[in-house]
Structure formats: C-alpha cells, structure tokens
Design a protein around this motif. Structure first.
Motif, PDB file in Angstrom:
ATOM      1  N   ASP A 151       0.780  -1.184  -0.225  1.00  0.00           N
ATOM      2  CA  ASP A 151      -0.491   0.599  -0.049  1.00  0.00           C
ATOM      3  C   ASP A 151       1.254   0.980   0.261  1.00  0.00           C
ATOM      4  OD1 ASP A 151      -2.726  -1.172   0.069  1.00  0.00           O
ATOM      5  OD2 ASP A 151      -2.853  -1.288   2.044  1.00  0.00           O
ATOM      6  N   VAL A 152       1.605   0.816   1.111  1.00  0.00           N
ATOM      7  CA  VAL A 152       2.684   2.028   0.876  1.00  0.00           C
ATOM      8  C   VAL A 152       4.356   1.667   1.358  1.00  0.00           C
ATOM      9  CG1 VAL A 152       3.168   4.654   2.334  1.00  0.00           C
ATOM     10  CG2 VAL A 152       0.802   3.630   2.278  1.00  0.00           C
ATOM     11  N   ALA A 153       4.660   3.103   0.491  1.00  0.00           N
ATOM     12  CA  ALA A 153       6.198   2.535   1.045  1.00  0.00           C
ATOM     13  C   ALA A 153       7.407   4.299   1.054  1.00  0.00           C
ATOM     14  CB  ALA A 153       7.015   2.264  -0.731  1.00  0.00           C
ATOM     15  N   ILE A 154       7.743   3.613   2.890  1.00  0.00           N
ATOM     16  CA  ILE A 154       8.043   5.167   3.174  1.00  0.00           C
ATOM     17  C   ILE A 154       9.730   5.119   3.153  1.00  0.00           C
ATOM     18  CG2 ILE A 154       8.675   6.370   5.023  1.00  0.00           C
ATOM     19  CD1 ILE A 154       6.176   4.959   6.562  1.00  0.00           C
TER      20      ILE A 154
ATOM     21  N   VAL B 290       9.515  -0.127   4.744  1.00  0.00           N
ATOM     22  CA  VAL B 290      10.140   1.253   4.578  1.00  0.00           C
ATOM     23  C   VAL B 290      12.231   1.681   4.071  1.00  0.00           C
ATOM     24  CG1 VAL B 290      11.093   2.993   6.387  1.00  0.00           C
ATOM     25  CG2 VAL B 290       8.671   1.096   6.973  1.00  0.00           C
ATOM     26  N   PHE B 291      12.480   1.487   4.286  1.00  0.00           N
ATOM     27  CA  PHE B 291      13.955   1.552   3.342  1.00  0.00           C
ATOM     28  C   PHE B 291      14.362   2.552   3.907  1.00  0.00           C
ATOM     29  CE2 PHE B 291      10.533   0.335   0.354  1.00  0.00           C
ATOM     30  CZ  PHE B 291      11.127  -0.710  -0.137  1.00  0.00           C
ATOM     31  N   GLU B 292      15.770   2.234   4.494  1.00  0.00           N
ATOM     32  CA  GLU B 292      16.510   2.623   5.040  1.00  0.00           C
ATOM     33  C   GLU B 292      17.910   2.981   4.934  1.00  0.00           C
ATOM     34  OE1 GLU B 292      19.153   5.751   6.998  1.00  0.00           O
ATOM     35  OE2 GLU B 292      16.758   6.129   7.408  1.00  0.00           O
TER      36      GLU B 292
ATOM     37  N   PRO C 105       8.662  -4.246  13.985  1.00  0.00           N
ATOM     38  CA  PRO C 105       8.610  -5.673  14.505  1.00  0.00           C
ATOM     39  C   PRO C 105       6.765  -5.932  14.732  1.00  0.00           C
ATOM     40  CG  PRO C 105      10.405  -4.901  14.667  1.00  0.00           C
ATOM     41  CD  PRO C 105       9.978  -3.939  14.942  1.00  0.00           C
ATOM     42  N   THR C 106       6.468  -5.020  15.470  1.00  0.00           N
ATOM     43  CA  THR C 106       5.228  -6.688  16.332  1.00  0.00           C
ATOM     44  C   THR C 106       3.472  -6.016  15.500  1.00  0.00           C
ATOM     45  OG1 THR C 106       4.128  -4.309  17.257  1.00  0.00           O
ATOM     46  CG2 THR C 106       6.168  -5.135  18.706  1.00  0.00           C
TER      47      THR C 106
ATOM     48  N   VAL D 224       3.909  -4.103   8.245  1.00  0.00           N
ATOM     49  CA  VAL D 224       4.652  -3.195   8.465  1.00  0.00           C
ATOM     50  C   VAL D 224       6.370  -4.093   7.224  1.00  0.00           C
ATOM     51  CG1 VAL D 224       6.539  -1.707   9.086  1.00  0.00           C
ATOM     52  CG2 VAL D 224       3.994  -1.572   9.402  1.00  0.00           C
ATOM     53  N   GLN D 225       7.006  -4.597   7.129  1.00  0.00           N
ATOM     54  CA  GLN D 225       8.685  -4.653   7.025  1.00  0.00           C
ATOM     55  C   GLN D 225       9.349  -3.365   7.225  1.00  0.00           C
ATOM     56  OE1 GLN D 225       8.629  -5.935   2.068  1.00  0.00           O
ATOM     57  NE2 GLN D 225       6.665  -6.025   2.757  1.00  0.00           N
ATOM     58  N   ARG D 226      10.558  -3.734   7.462  1.00  0.00           N
ATOM     59  CA  ARG D 226      11.371  -2.958   7.048  1.00  0.00           C
ATOM     60  C   ARG D 226      12.806  -3.439   6.169  1.00  0.00           C
ATOM     61  NH1 ARG D 226      12.846  -2.749  12.910  1.00  0.00           N
ATOM     62  NH2 ARG D 226      12.893  -4.867  12.577  1.00  0.00           N
ATOM     63  N   HIS D 227      13.361  -2.417   5.745  1.00  0.00           N
ATOM     64  CA  HIS D 227      14.346  -3.281   4.846  1.00  0.00           C
ATOM     65  C   HIS D 227      15.832  -1.742   5.490  1.00  0.00           C
ATOM     66  CE1 HIS D 227      11.768  -4.728   2.038  1.00  0.00           C
ATOM     67  NE2 HIS D 227      11.133  -4.146   2.512  1.00  0.00           N
TER      68      HIS D 227
END
Length: 499
Positions: free
Chosen positions: A4-7, A30-32, A117-118, A122-125
C-alpha cells in the motif's frame, strides 16, 4: 510485490508514519540506508501533541520513562537580564500529556524500531538505498540497492512517502523547489555526559543572547547536557569542533573534569519549506518537506504532525472510502501550519543571533524593561476542503479523561470521534449520520468534568474530531454534524480510485 505505502527513510518521522499505517492495517515497506537507528543525539524535544501520536501507536508508556520535564526556557542578554520567559507547567495539559518533553533521540528511535516488527503488515529494509521511482497509473515502482551486497531489487507501492531528510530523493522526483524563509546560520552542537554532580545552569533551557557569542544551553535527560554555539563569520568549522576549542568556549560553565564530550558537530540551521508536497502518488513528510531552526523545538514535532495528518488520509483513499482528492488537503493544511512555526522560530532566532550594536541595544532596552512572556503556540491548520476555519475547525482537539478512567483517544482508536454532552444527542442518530465512516461516538456521562468543561467552554453540545485529532468543528445538534461531514460525503460520492 505490491504494498500500500512505501516510506523512504526510517528516522523518527518515517517510523512514526509506518507505525500509524501499520496500526491502520495497511501494508508498508520502509527503506533505510543505514544498518540501524542513528546512535547519537539529534532532536531533544517533542510536545504533548507528539506524545498523543505515540499514544496512538501504543508506545507512549514506553517512551515516558525516557523523558524529562523542565520548567521552561529563558532568554537573557549579555548582562544576564531576562528578555523572554517561556515557562512550562508541571501539570498535565489539555492533550492528556504534558506540554513539553526532553528526550534522547536514540531512545525514541529504539522504541519505535522495536514496535514496528510487532505490526505484521510493516516490513523494514535496512541498508537499502532507493535510487529510482517510476510512476504508472496505479502504482509506483521503487528500485533500490541492497548496500550489504550490491544486489538490485524493485518493489511496487500504491503511494510513496519521502521521509528521507534534507537531501530527499523523493523530493527530487517530485521536482519541488524549496522556499527560503530567511535564516541560515552555522552553529556548533556540543553534547556532554556529566561524570560528577553539576548544576551551574539549572534545569531551564537558557538562550544566551550575547552578541559576542550567541549560545544555547539545554538540560537533557539523565546526565546529558547540550550547548549550541553560534559560529562567527571568521570561525573555521574544522577548528571549532576540536575538543580543546569546545572546552575553551564553555570554560565559564563547565570543564573536562565535569563531563565527557560525546560529540561536537557543526550544523547549518536552515529555514526552508518545500513548495510542492505531493505529485500524484509521491508525497513528502518531515525534513524532506520543511526544515525548522531549533529555537522553538518544533522541527521534529512538525514532522510528527505530518505523519498523523497523512496516515488516516492514505488509509481512507487506499481502502476506497474516500476519493484520492482527499490527499490534496495534506499540503493545504500542513504547509501553512508548518510555515507559521518556521516563521516564529526565525523571529526568535533573529532575537538570539542579533549582533549589530544598534539592534542589540534596541532589543535589550525594550525587552529588559518589559520581558516578553511566551506561551505555547496554538495554531490552526491551513484551509482545506475539510477545514473552513469556522466553529473550531482546524484546531487541535483536547483529550479529556473519561468517566471510565481512560483517555479519549484510547477509547476512540484511530477513528473519527463525536463527543457530546450528557443527553445532548441520541447516539443511534449519530451512528446513522456516520454509517459509512469509522466513527466512535462518545456520549459523556455526568462524571466527566474535563470533557464537559471543554465543550461548555466552546459553547457547543458536541465536537467532531478527525483521526489526527484535529477538529472538524463544534456543533449544537445532529443537523450541524451532517453539515460538517458534508465534505467527506462529497468525497465518498465522487467514488474511490484505488480499491
């Protein structure tokens, strides 16, 4: 893969937005660029409104032990005479939280990083660098590099939000220029860790409006203390960050025997505002959209407000409840609101940074005779389809304690709220008016003095509140509720673009 949304950017604003969207059930990537959260202090203040947003994510109680309340801020001239006093109450304020909190940014980022992570959607990259954004009619393709191995990947998102700071790549793809609001000065930011009892400057933040060397002192959490020291035109930035030079600048207050240097870095304090916050499926939030001098402590707070304003609107559009024109209200509301904070910060910065003898003499003569008493700013959102500026529209709502012992937001979740005086409306009639919107109706009981005093003080029988806790407006009957909700009904009637 489609989300839905990329941050882009996992600082405090990006993580807050991800947390809000995850709580709303949207799929988020989410990309960092970095491998983890930034370990050194940066922002040191947020307000009660920010804490209310953290409450919505469910982390406020975890953050609270890592914060500090202070008595406020004082501006003094070179002779130590008070110019401006900005006291902060020790009492809980109308937001259900205190007005001002000191904090250590790595603590906040750590708590946010553990919360994400809970949230299963939501997935973090981490260690991933977004380098390309390609828009199509129904999504954006992000191309990114895994910096740990150099492998290239792509992902599709219905919307992309740039929370990637002053050098935002998302802003570059939007093509937005920055409006210059007039303040650009180099300051040394020096963070120290006390190693023995020291209380020379007390608990207030102190702005030393000394033309020979404007300086700020900040009482941090625990044994943390900060100084911000303005560079003069002839100062060499590489020289002034040397520890021996820093200690020389601070010698009248503190020595290496009192504290250890954690870091010293030169920043240029900017006052700029992006002219365009949205282009179709690309949006900006936080420092990618605005940069605020630190003299009001509102830089991070403004980014947190962006996240709260944007999260519920993205969900309403993506879930097909409201037309995508709703997203046009984001810049319309947030940009003027943020501009007012930046303009006020620039004014206070000019007062602190004044060095011309005539200007300093005039400032000191006027303010030392009649010190200015500052209060917290209470600004309305900019005008939009949802906010006509009347009957309280665009103001931040209060968060009263209800008869159940719970704060209003804990009862309402991230829904719209209609809160009414005892016996004012019949709840089923309100539910019928709002059947197609996620609304929590709170009909007050007799044992809710905070809420009753708020509504009666506004000469209203009820308040209609958005999910970001800004008012749609005050009302005196069901017909007025219907009138307030008319813009939302119109957005429903147009039809949704994305299912």
């Amino acid at each position: 893969m489609l989300v839905d949304v990329a941050i882009v950017g996992l600082g405090p604003v990006g993580a807050t937005l991800a947390g809000l969207l995850g709580k709303l059930g949207l799929s988020v990537a989410v990309f960092e660029r970095e491998a983890s959260y930034y370990p050194l202090p940066r922002a040191v203040h947020f307000d009660g409104e920010s804490m209310r947003v953290f409450q919505a994510i469910g982390i406020a109680d975890e953050i609270l032990p890592h914060t500090l309340l202070t008595p406020g801020m004082k501006y003094v001239n070179a002779e130590g005479k008070l110019l401006v006093d900005w006291p902060r109450s020790w009492d809980v304020g109308p937001q259900g939280w205190h007005a001002s909190y000191r904090f250590h940014q790595p603590d906040l980022e750590r708590i946010l990083s553990l919360a994400l992570p809970t949230l299963p959607t939501v997935q973090r990259h981490y260690r991933c660098d977004v380098f390309s954004l390609e828009e199509s009619e129904r999504h954006v393709t992000l191309r990114y590099e895994d910096l740990s191995c150099g492998k290239l990947h792509s992902l599709q998102a219905k919307y992309v939000v740039g929370c990637d700071g002053a050098r935002s790549i998302v802003r570059r793809f939007i093509g937005s220029e920055m409006q210059d609001l007039g303040l650009h000065e180099r300051w040394l930011v020096f963070d120290a860790l006390l190693k023995r009892p020291w209380n020379v400057l007390g608990d207030h933040t102190v702005q030393f409006c000394d033309p020979s060397r404007p300086t700020t002192y900040v009482r941090g959490v625990g044994n943390r203390r900060r100084w911000e020291i303005m560079l003069l035109p002839d100062d060499d930035a590489s020289e002034i960050i040397r520890p021996e030079k820093i200690w020389t600048l601070l010698s009248r207050w503190i020595t290496p025997q009192d504290a250890d240097l954690e870091r010293g870095v030169v920043y240029t304090f900017h006052s700029v505002l992006a002219k365009q916050w949205r282009k179709k499926r690309l949006l900006l939030a936080g420092d990618s959209a605005h940069q605020t001098p630190p003299f009001l402590g509102q830089g991070l707070c403004s980014g947190i407000r962006d996240a709260a304003n944007l999260a519920w609107k993205l969900q309403a559009v993506i879930r097909g409840r409201l037309h995508e024109n709703l997203l046009d209200t984001y810049q319309a509301e947030r940009r003027p609101h943020t501009a007012k904070y930046i303009e006020q910060a620039v004014q206070m910065g000019n007062l602190i940074q004044a060095r011309e003898p005539e200007a300093v003499a005039e400032r000191d003569k006027h303010l030392s005779e009649h010190p200015k008493l500052m209060t917290n700013l209470d600004l309305r959102l900019g005008r939009s389809l949802l906010n006509n500026g009347q009957d309280g529209a665009g103001q931040l709502s209060r968060q009263p304690l209800l008869g159940s012992g719970k704060l209003m937001d804990d009862v309402a979740g991230q829904n719209f709220v209609i809160i009414s005086l005892p016996g004012a409306f019949h709840p089923p009639s309100l539910h019928e008016l709002c059947a197609s919107l996620p609304v929590t109706v709170v009909s007050l009981e007799a044992d809710t003095p905070q809420a009753q005093a708020w509504l009666e003080g506004a000469n209203a029988k009820a308040a209609v509140i958005r999910p970001d806790r800004y008012l749609m407006g005050y009302v005196d009957g069901p017909e007025a509720v219907q009138s307030l909700l008319a813009p939302l009904k119109a957005l429903q009637a147009v039809g949704a673009v994305i299912a």
